[in-house]
Design an enzyme around this catalytic site. Structure first.
Site, PDB file in Angstrom:
ATOM      1  N   GLY A  55       0.846  -1.194   0.000  1.00 35.21           N
ATOM      2  CA  GLY A  55       0.000   0.000   0.000  1.00 35.21           C
ATOM      3  C   GLY A  55       0.876   1.236   0.000  1.00 35.21           C
ATOM      4  O   GLY A  55       2.096   1.158   0.127  1.00 35.21           O
ATOM      5  N   SER A 114       2.707   4.727   1.116  1.00 35.12           N
ATOM      6  CA  SER A 114       3.361   5.173   2.338  1.00 35.12           C
ATOM      7  C   SER A 114       2.316   5.832   3.239  1.00 35.12           C
ATOM      8  O   SER A 114       1.463   6.592   2.773  1.00 35.12           O
ATOM      9  CB  SER A 114       4.460   6.190   1.998  1.00 35.12           C
ATOM     10  N   ALA A 115       2.341   5.499   4.527  1.00 35.02           N
ATOM     11  CA  ALA A 115       1.406   6.021   5.533  1.00 35.02           C
ATOM     12  C   ALA A 115       0.008   5.414   5.436  1.00 35.02           C
ATOM     13  O   ALA A 115      -0.925   5.900   6.067  1.00 35.02           O
ATOM     14  CB  ALA A 115       1.304   7.545   5.476  1.00 35.02           C
ATOM     15  N   GLY A 151      -0.663   2.503   6.581  1.00 33.18           N
ATOM     16  CA  GLY A 151      -0.841   1.726   7.808  1.00 33.18           C
ATOM     17  C   GLY A 151      -0.233   0.342   7.744  1.00 33.18           C
ATOM     18  O   GLY A 151      -0.487  -0.486   8.620  1.00 33.18           O
ATOM     19  N   LYS A 152       0.590   0.070   6.740  1.00 31.81           N
ATOM     20  CA  LYS A 152       1.184  -1.267   6.572  1.00 31.81           C
ATOM     21  C   LYS A 152       1.996  -1.702   7.786  1.00 31.81           C
ATOM     22  O   LYS A 152       1.775  -2.776   8.349  1.00 31.81           O
ATOM     23  CB  LYS A 152       2.094  -1.293   5.337  1.00 31.81           C
ATOM     24  N   SER A 153       2.961  -0.877   8.176  1.00 30.10           N
ATOM     25  CA  SER A 153       3.846  -1.236   9.283  1.00 30.10           C
ATOM     26  C   SER A 153       3.090  -1.291  10.606  1.00 30.10           C
ATOM     27  O   SER A 153       3.326  -2.179  11.435  1.00 30.10           O
ATOM     28  CB  SER A 153       5.013  -0.242   9.383  1.00 30.10           C
ATOM     29  N   SER A 160       5.998  -1.764  -2.223  1.00 27.11           N
ATOM     30  CA  SER A 160       6.014  -2.687  -3.380  1.00 27.11           C
ATOM     31  C   SER A 160       4.978  -2.258  -4.422  1.00 27.11           C
ATOM     32  O   SER A 160       3.978  -2.931  -4.616  1.00 27.11           O
ATOM     33  CB  SER A 160       5.785  -4.127  -2.929  1.00 27.11           C
TER      34      SER A 160
END
Length: 208
Positions: free
Chosen positions: A41, A43-44, A46-48, A115
């Site tokens: 997804g 950046s920002a 919420g992946k991490s 990615s």
């Protein structure tokens, strides 16, 4: 038994694949199936955050889990790579190979990487499928206007100002997944709800 098919041929021809404990034996002895959960997804999006919360939930349940984070990997394994399309491709190829190895240890492997390209994520999936390791793609979806509001690292502001070149969503494309196993809209779903959704999927499919 022949070596697993690879997506690219090794440079050296003087190597032979060495068999040891089979994947089935390992899973039976450990009591857990290995699987890679690939969070993708903007950046920002919420992946991490989602991956961290899921990792903690699994560990608290007594399950083996390990997270590979996009920024963290670039401090070591991929510190020689930039953000050009070619470097992004190599970044994801390496991570795909590492994730496959970790998952083959009967660990739920969580990868949090933008990615952005369909082809690169397809390659990561193929790396797993060629070794019979399950691969689940999770589309962590949030509108561009929402992630720009969040912008915790100030990257969107820098990209809009032209300070950062080739920034996904602004000056570089993001190709959304066409058929992800899971689709989580973080502007509509809390992190807790997202984790519960993924855990339910893992339980239903006997991954945990």
């Amino acid at each position: 038994m022949s070596a697993p098919h690879s997506t690219s041929e090794p440079v050296s021809k003087n190597i032979v694949w060495h068999e040891g404990v089979s994947q089935k034996q390992r899973e039976e002895l450990v009591g857990q199936r290995g699987v890679t959960i690939w969070f993708t997804g903007l950046s920002a999006s919420g992946k991490s955050t989602l991956a961290c919360a899921l990792e903690l939930e699994l560990l608290q349940r007594g399950k083996r889990a390990f997270r590979l984070d996009g920024d963290n990997v670039r401090f070591g394994l991929n510190k020689d790579l930039g953000f050009s399309p070619k470097d992004r491709e190599e970044n994801i190829r390496r991570v795909g190979e590492v994730a496959k190895l970790v998952a083959s240890s009967c660990t739920t492997t969580l990868t949090a990487f933008i990615s952005p390209y369909l082809a690169d994520r397809a390659l990561a999936r193929k790396i797993h499928e060629d070794s019979s390791i399950p691969f689940l793609e999770v589309f962590v979806d949030a509108p561009l206007e929402e992630v720009e509001k969040r912008d915790p690292k100030g990257l969107y502001a820098k990209a809009r100002a032209g300070v950062i070149k080739e920034f996904t969503g602004i000056s570089a494309p993001y190709e959304a997944p066409e058929k992800p196993e899971l689709h989580i809209k973080t502007n509509e779903t809390s992190i807790e709800e997202g984790v519960a959704h993924i855990v339910a999927y893992l339980e239903k499919n006997n991954f945990i």
